[in-house]
Scaffold this active site. Structure first.
Site, mmCIF file in Angstrom:
data_model
loop_
_atom_site.group_PDB
_atom_site.id
_atom_site.type_symbol
_atom_site.label_atom_id
_atom_site.label_comp_id
_atom_site.label_asym_id
_atom_site.label_seq_id
_atom_site.Cartn_x
_atom_site.Cartn_y
_atom_site.Cartn_z
ATOM 1 N N ARG B 54 16.627 11.672 0.024
ATOM 2 C CA ARG B 54 15.809 10.574 0.514
ATOM 3 C C ARG B 54 14.383 11.037 0.806
ATOM 4 O O ARG B 54 14.139 12.200 1.085
ATOM 5 C CB ARG B 54 16.440 9.952 1.742
ATOM 6 C CG ARG B 54 16.687 10.906 2.869
ATOM 7 C CD ARG B 54 17.424 10.213 4.012
ATOM 8 N NE ARG B 54 18.795 10.654 4.149
ATOM 9 C CZ ARG B 54 19.760 9.945 4.734
ATOM 10 N NH1 ARG B 54 19.522 8.758 5.206
ATOM 11 N NH2 ARG B 54 20.975 10.414 4.825
ATOM 12 N N GLU B 65 12.842 6.108 6.117
ATOM 13 C CA GLU B 65 13.286 6.730 4.874
ATOM 14 C C GLU B 65 13.409 5.710 3.749
ATOM 15 O O GLU B 65 13.763 4.558 3.977
ATOM 16 C CB GLU B 65 14.663 7.367 5.076
ATOM 17 C CG GLU B 65 14.667 8.456 6.122
ATOM 18 C CD GLU B 65 16.062 8.957 6.437
ATOM 19 O OE1 GLU B 65 16.184 10.123 6.806
ATOM 20 O OE2 GLU B 65 17.032 8.162 6.308
ATOM 21 N N LYS B 78 17.007 1.732 -0.672
ATOM 22 C CA LYS B 78 17.132 1.204 0.677
ATOM 23 C C LYS B 78 15.988 1.723 1.530
ATOM 24 O O LYS B 78 15.603 2.883 1.427
ATOM 25 C CB LYS B 78 18.467 1.633 1.290
ATOM 26 C CG LYS B 78 18.651 1.159 2.743
ATOM 27 C CD LYS B 78 20.095 1.277 3.201
ATOM 28 C CE LYS B 78 20.425 2.658 3.717
ATOM 29 N NZ LYS B 78 21.727 2.675 4.429
ATOM 30 N N GLN B 149 28.284 1.265 15.139
ATOM 31 C CA GLN B 149 29.076 1.547 13.937
ATOM 32 C C GLN B 149 30.586 1.564 14.212
ATOM 33 O O GLN B 149 31.403 1.484 13.283
ATOM 34 C CB GLN B 149 28.616 2.910 13.368
ATOM 35 C CG GLN B 149 29.429 3.519 12.239
ATOM 36 C CD GLN B 149 29.424 2.738 10.927
ATOM 37 O OE1 GLN B 149 30.310 2.881 10.108
ATOM 38 N NE2 GLN B 149 28.425 1.907 10.729
ATOM 39 N N ASP B 170 33.614 7.171 24.688
ATOM 40 C CA ASP B 170 32.152 7.241 24.669
ATOM 41 C C ASP B 170 31.707 7.767 26.032
ATOM 42 O O ASP B 170 32.371 7.501 27.043
ATOM 43 C CB ASP B 170 31.556 5.851 24.419
ATOM 44 C CG ASP B 170 30.086 5.899 24.024
ATOM 45 O OD1 ASP B 170 29.779 5.579 22.854
ATOM 46 O OD2 ASP B 170 29.239 6.257 24.873
ATOM 47 N N THR B 210 28.140 9.536 17.121
ATOM 48 C CA THR B 210 27.237 9.474 18.269
ATOM 49 C C THR B 210 25.825 9.588 17.734
ATOM 50 O O THR B 210 25.604 10.144 16.665
ATOM 51 C CB THR B 210 27.530 10.619 19.259
ATOM 52 O OG1 THR B 210 27.323 11.864 18.598
ATOM 53 C CG2 THR B 210 28.972 10.532 19.732
ATOM 54 N N GLY B 235 25.983 13.272 12.744
ATOM 55 C CA GLY B 235 25.019 14.325 12.421
ATOM 56 C C GLY B 235 24.379 14.004 11.085
ATOM 57 O O GLY B 235 24.953 14.272 10.051
ATOM 58 N N ASP B 236 23.196 13.415 11.112
ATOM 59 C CA ASP B 236 22.633 12.948 9.849
ATOM 60 C C ASP B 236 21.121 13.110 9.778
ATOM 61 O O ASP B 236 20.452 12.432 9.012
ATOM 62 C CB ASP B 236 23.020 11.488 9.605
ATOM 63 C CG ASP B 236 22.482 10.568 10.679
ATOM 64 O OD1 ASP B 236 21.888 11.068 11.646
ATOM 65 O OD2 ASP B 236 22.658 9.350 10.534
ATOM 66 N N LYS B 240 20.029 17.356 14.159
ATOM 67 C CA LYS B 240 20.968 16.440 14.823
ATOM 68 C C LYS B 240 22.371 16.708 14.292
ATOM 69 O O LYS B 240 22.672 16.406 13.142
ATOM 70 C CB LYS B 240 20.542 14.993 14.543
ATOM 71 C CG LYS B 240 21.356 13.913 15.236
ATOM 72 C CD LYS B 240 20.544 12.608 15.324
ATOM 73 C CE LYS B 240 21.416 11.378 15.574
ATOM 74 N NZ LYS B 240 22.033 10.853 14.330
#
Lengths: 349, 349
Positions: B54, B65, B78, B149, B170, B210, B235-236, B240
């Site tokens: 991306r 992005e 996108k 999500q 959570d 998260t 984690g993306d 992170k």
């Protein structure tokens, strides 16, 4: 009844019809002057922009590109295609739309057609650059290639550089006829010509804007006299150029963003150590522009994301308080941001 | 009256309201199943896609992005932002929209909201992958992170993998409450839990999703028993991650597109020569998936452009013959493609 989307969910959208209405509302020459001012102002703060070469997806018949940039406060990108064979199928070679977003939230703030707007910003950029580089007192421009961009170029050079005469040439006489017809009543003296050589007689500025030739040679070296300014628009893809290499070697060359121009511009014909000047440095006074009345100056223009950014920002200001946009329900905005699913469920109504 | 835009000038647009209407019309579990099928079919022809990581524009508070791809016939991209701090300001962390275009003409063919659609495609991708990797007969999933999500994940694992029980955790009990409330009546047995450990009791599948921690450690090594499947969504981004490095070292790791996952996924914690498996190779049978009942499988998911492409293609087919879209006047389409200026002039009306 499903709940109405919140205000945050809406993005102002400028359709083609609204863009055309806005241009008439402001006046096309005023729009070109305003755009040139916006673009020049952004060239002055060139260094603070986040710059990347466009992201291109090539196929056998054309290219689809995304051109993003950001000044740290706003983010903008343009979607644009280039399909030279489209014209034969009754389609535009180039269509485009663009988006502005708020860097702080990531939320889109404007979606706009950019087929018309790109034509306007390209012409405004050309004329703004020529204002810095062309011989003082230029009155006559040769316009070679009389397609979709040609009238915009002619009007921009009239409004911004004071051109009063345009000499038109295209390999297709019907294109020249169309361009001449469209320029009636604009105040320009229009001279249709039968050859490229004829179109350049007495011209201080030469604009080339042809679309569908691979390594075409629209201009050869013997056609170009000293002291002119060449505004080369059409060479803007790998493998697509308009000028003979010998002209480049005789000219002082100015570009927008070297990383992109080396790949897409006329200078793809040159060795990578050939001297070029970045236009923003001329505009900020960090580099000289034309240094000699006999010098040939060449703007090797391929179009850069910052010009689209300037144009989108201009439009986002220009539509304020007008009717030339609608609100698009483009963003999900649940009352509780973590409750996207709840918003979906409640929309069952 | 100005002339009406031609049919070619229109692009079908799916608003948030239309997307939600379409999802209810088809049924959310059916949509998830259909999306998983579309995505799996595109993973099977992974090699023919034009793939690039991306194109990201980072700021101090978030990222914007563009994610383009093409299968040679259609082009899709996108726009998506990621702003963890948005939630506190009453805004979505992630908003998105997307576009499909015809590679042959470069003309856009669909513009769609993708905030809701991304939630659906992410869940469908997770469940489709788990179908290949999770222990056979998995019935219980731990869902750690109960934000926007989470419900989509739970429903996708129910519809696609046959999960009947979800155990929610959570750090914010209000998020768990919200998730549990939203899942009432879906047929899932929902067990709110007070700790991460508690949520994993008896779970064959562990989903972590998260959002707002830098190098958080949602799962530590001693929490994870043998034989489970970990679906790591959160984690993306560079910097992170959610999982302790020791878990990665014990797991067999599966990814979407390595070039992107090495930068954005959990594996940014590992040496670049650590073995990973590309998920498309498992789906096409070119690489083994789970090879041992005691093995921990880990899907290090960051989201890839092809999944969005699949989702947009699905939507473009699903809206046919329905009322769940409008037509946007987004493209200039003059009768004579070279006469953009004439179209503008005639629109004065």
């Amino acid at each position: 009844m499903p709940p109405l989307p919140s205000e945050l969910a809406y993005v102002p959208f400028v359709s083609v019809e609204h863009m055309m209405g806005l241009v008439h509302h402001i006046g096309i020459e005023n729009v070109l002057i305003d755009l040139a001012d916006e673009i020049e102002a952004d060239f002055k703060r060139w260094e603070l922009f986040d710059k990347t070469p466009r992201v291109a997806s090539h196929s056998d018949v054309g290219v689809i590109e995304l051109m993003p940039t950001s000044d740290g406060e706003m983010y903008g990108f343009k979607y644009v295609n280039g399909h030279p064979k489209n014209t034969k199928e009754g389609l535009q070679t180039v269509t485009a739309f663009g988006l502005l977003a708020d860097v702080n939230s990531g939320y889109p703030k404007l979606l706009s057609e950019m087929t018309v707007l790109t034509a306007l910003r390209t012409a405004a950029t050309s004329a703004m650059v020529a204002k810095h580089l062309a011989p003082k007192g230029s009155k006559t421009m040769a316009m070679i290639g009389n397609g979709a961009q040609s009238e915009f170029q002619c009007l921009a050079f009239k409004a911004i550089c004071g051109i009063d005469t345009v000499r038109l040439y295209d390999i297709d006489p019907a294109a020249t006829e169309k361009c001449a017809r469209n320029l009636q009543g604009t105040g320009l003296t229009v001279v249709p010509c039968k050859t490229g050589e004829e179109s350049m007689e007495g011209a201080q500025i030469i604009t080339t804007c042809t679309a569908d030739k691979q390594y075409a040679t629209i201009l050869t070296d013997n056609m170009i006299g000293e002291g002119v300014h060449i505004n080369a628009i059409g060479g803007d893809c790998p493998g697509k150029t308009e000028l003979h290499r010998d002209i480049l070697l005789r000219s002082k060359i100015f570009v927008e963003y070297p990383e992109q121009t080396w790949v897409e511009g006329e200078i793809q014909q040159l060795d990578k150590d050939h001297p070029i000047t970045e236009m923003w440095q001329v505009i900020t006074g960090q580099a000289p522009g034309r240094t000699d009345a006999k010098q040939i100056t060449l703007f090797d223009s391929v179009g850069f994301a910052i010009e689209d950014f300037s144009a989108l920002r201009y439009i986002s200001k220009a539509i304020e308080g007008t009717e030339f946009f609608t609100q698009l329900d483009m963003l999900a905005d649940p009352d509780d941001p973590r409750d996207l699913f709840g918003m979906l469920e409640r929309s069952k109504g």
